[in-house]
Design a protein around this motif. Structure first.
Motif, short mmCIF file in Angstrom:
data_model
loop_
_atom_site.label_atom_id
_atom_site.label_comp_id
_atom_site.label_asym_id
_atom_site.label_seq_id
_atom_site.Cartn_x
_atom_site.Cartn_y
_atom_site.Cartn_z
N THR A 30 32.64 8.78 -21.36
CA THR A 30 32.49 9.48 -22.63
C THR A 30 31.04 9.85 -22.87
N ASP A 37 40.07 14.69 -25.59
CA ASP A 37 39.97 13.25 -25.31
C ASP A 37 41.35 12.75 -24.87
N ALA A 59 42.49 4.45 -26.07
CA ALA A 59 41.25 4.06 -26.74
C ALA A 59 40.31 5.27 -26.82
N ASP A 68 37.43 7.66 -27.85
CA ASP A 68 36.17 7.36 -28.54
C ASP A 68 35.21 8.54 -28.56
N ILE A 98 33.57 9.53 -31.89
CA ILE A 98 32.45 8.74 -32.43
C ILE A 98 31.13 9.46 -32.17
N GLY A 132 26.45 5.24 -31.57
CA GLY A 132 27.11 6.54 -31.67
C GLY A 132 26.20 7.72 -31.38
#
Lengths: 294, 112
Positions: free
Chosen positions: A15, A35, A40, A42, A45, A259
């Motif tokens: 990611t 995604d 999960a 992410d 974020i 993040g």
């Protein structure tokens, strides 16, 4: 142009790479970010989209019309996933085992099976501040099957986003069905790994997958601190170009944990990612003319 | 009654196998006639749904009771749906014959 970012091993930085690649390519085309790590996800974020559209992800499972069913067991015989049980007087359905393939419906000699949608997750999409078309799948907790959610995510986006010229697919970890589903239709695969025995072990598995799928592939080595010769030997041997090495740096880990994206912390990487994109475009042309790794 | 026991080998003297779906053998015993046969567990080689495949095998052999070390939720649902009882053996160092005898004499706990 679809670029999938996969890794084999979890936690190598898929990611981190995928989000920074997407940000680096803003301005070079309409960017989509899908995604596909639906167990999960992410990416949101880091890219912070404003979700504006939600649809349910469903799997079609059989429903038996008991007045037509003779409990002949044909459906049980054809089901590869043991989602149906013949108890002699009727057929039981174990819906969590059903992959939604439709074989039972097709093969029922008495047309006793219809299909009903069973919700197993959500597909969400929206724009980021930079104008990236972001979407993600989200598998409902306790549901065992992520692949149908990924398939539907890609299908919904195909309907929606004809305008997206560059799509980044953030794959789940591993080298199983969900990764294959993500890679399906990709023009190039970036495999993110780390210079450790574990990173190499899992890279090897996912590299076998992209090879089998005839997808041109390159490697990004993340958290490079000291050299790990077996990894470089493997990449050499399998003719996998190393596209980029990202040094191990505590500040990057700290930023990611908060993040932050890699290119926000280190804008000099933008040019690296743009160069990778140029390499990928060339690999695509090679592949079309039959000179690629296929 | 027909009793099915998960087993490591195809004999009455074999040790039981605590896995229902993936035990190599299922021994089918008839308490009335004392006849028995060993069947290769169709679930043993499956990547998924092994317990259900084993349950279907037990159901097809008209089992009234299945004795094993444990049952997964899918296998249990299938067996329950077919009104097949489930019983657990306390430890897996007993033979198939001992498990059978223990069950007949009421010494094995019923699966919840």
């Amino acid at each position: 142009m679809k670029i999938a970012v996969a890794s084999g091993k979890g936690g190598t930085g898929k990611t981190t790479i995928a989000t920074s690649l997407a940000l680096s390519l803003v301005g070079l085309g309409e960017i989509g970010y899908w995604d596909c790590d639906v167990e999960a996800p992410d990416g949101h974020i880091f890219l912070k989209p404003a979700f504006s559209r939600k649809v349910q992800a469903v799997i079609n499972i059989p429903q038996i019309k008991e007045d037509l069913c003779l409990a002949c067991g044909k459906c049980v015989e054809v089901c590869q996933f043991h989602a149906l049980v013949n108890i002699g007087t009727k057929i039981l359905i174990l819906s969590q085992l059903c992959h939604g393939c439709g074989s039972c419906t097709w093969n029922c000699p008495h047309q006793a099976i219809t299909e009903i949608p069973r919700p197993i997750g959500m597909i969400e999409s929206g724009l980021t501040d930079e104008g990236i078309h972001f979407s993600r799948g989200l598998l409902t907790i306790s549901e065992p099957m992520s692949t149908p959610v990924i398939r539907q995510l890609k299908h919904e986006n195909k309907k929606e986003g004809e305008g997206e010229s560059i799509v980044i697919l953030d794959a789940p970890p591993g080298a199983s069905c969900s990764v294959v589903e993500t890679l399906h239709g990709a023009d190039f695969a970036i495999l993110v790994t780390e210079p450790t025995p574990f990173g190499l072990h899992d890279l090897r598995q996912v590299a076998e997958v992209t090879k089998k799928m005839n997808i041109p592939t390159g490697v990004i080595i993340n958290r490079q601190q000291t050299s790990y010769p077996p990894l470089d030997e493997f990449c050499d041997h399998f003719e996998l170009p190393v596209l980029l090495r990202i040094p191990f740096e505590f500040a990057i880990a700290e930023g990611v944990a908060q993040g932050e994206t890699l290119v926000k912390m280190h804008p000099e990487f933008i040019i690296h990612f743009q160069n990778i994109f140029e390499t990928i475009k060339l690999a695509g042309i090679d592949n079309i003319t039959g000179k690629g790794s296929a | 009654m027909i009793i099915v026991i998960s087993s490591s080998k195809p004999q009455l003297e074999s040790l039981v196998d605590r896995r229902f779906g993936r035990s190599p053998w299922l021994v089918v015993m008839d308490s009335a006639t004392k006849q028995w046969q060993a069947i290769q567990n169709p679930g043993a080689g499956h990547s998924g749904g092994a317990g259900v495949a084993a349950a279907q095998c037990a159901i097809d052999h008209k089992a009234d009771m299945v004795i094993s070390g444990d049952f997964g939720p899918n296998a249990a649902n299938a067996l329950r749906g077919a009104n097949v009882g489930m019983t657990l053996f306390a430890n897996d160092s007993i033979t198939v014959q001992q498990a059978f005898d223990d069950y007949i004499s009421g010494r094995l706990p019923v699966y919840p």
